[in-house]
Design a protein around this motif. Sequence first.
Motif: not given
Length: 266
Positions: A9, A44, A77, A116, A180, A182
């Motif tokens: 991203n 993302i 992830f 997330t 889950g 980064a």
Amino acid sequence: MLIKVINPNTTASMTEKIGDCARTVAAVGTTIDAVNPAMGPASIESHYDEALAVPGLLDEIAKGERERVDGYVIACFGDPGLDAARELARGPVVAIAEAAMRTATFLGRSFSVVTTLGRTAGRAWDLAAHYGVKDFCRNVRACEIPVLDLEIPGSAARAVITAECARAVAEDGCDVIVLGCARMADLTADISRRIGAPVVDGVAAATATVQALVSMGLRTSVRSEFARPLPKQMVGLLAGFTLDEPVAVNGGRVATAGPDGARIGS
Ligand code: 2AL
């Protein structure tokens, strides 16, 4: 050894944190170059975001090939663009969901993923199946926190994620937690201490794995599926991604000039 850690991203503050986490496992003599693409989504968390993150990611891989990078980490992830990156790069490419899930299987009988948004859970399940570790995966739990909320200092995100990890251990009966996203990388030690179970962050796991592969002299097999893509023209917005015949240097895996002399990533 030079490892390029790519946050796919475009949020630079997140890239900085990801680089810091990667450096915690870098051996003496390993340099971590943490970057994000110049184009693509700010975070993302959908299939649309993921698809549009891939050109920028591949651009960074192509630049890395010209910089003689030894290996790459894809630090998102959803593992976007992993197979395509393996086709382009000379050295090994490891993405964080694959690394975190495989690492978790060394540490217990089962893991749960704490991520997330709920809409990303399907992708995590698909990846667990794809990597052959679905039997180890007890659950994929969402905190309903958008990725960029993790960037807000003093937000409740940390407490919400920690509470979800505690519920995962209590309700799923899992031995290990896989984080889950980064951007959760800096939470591992604190959550692990609070819940009394190993917590795996994919950024550290992937960086350590790439470092190990490079130090063993191992790289992606080019004998079939991950061979360099066949040269063909790309048009429109993707014209700069046209690949030419590879120049045979060190096994022939190099980013080469397109027909107009343009290079991917130039
Ligand atoms: C992620 C991640 O790791 N980076 C990003 O932009 N989105 N993962 C996620 N589950 O939302």
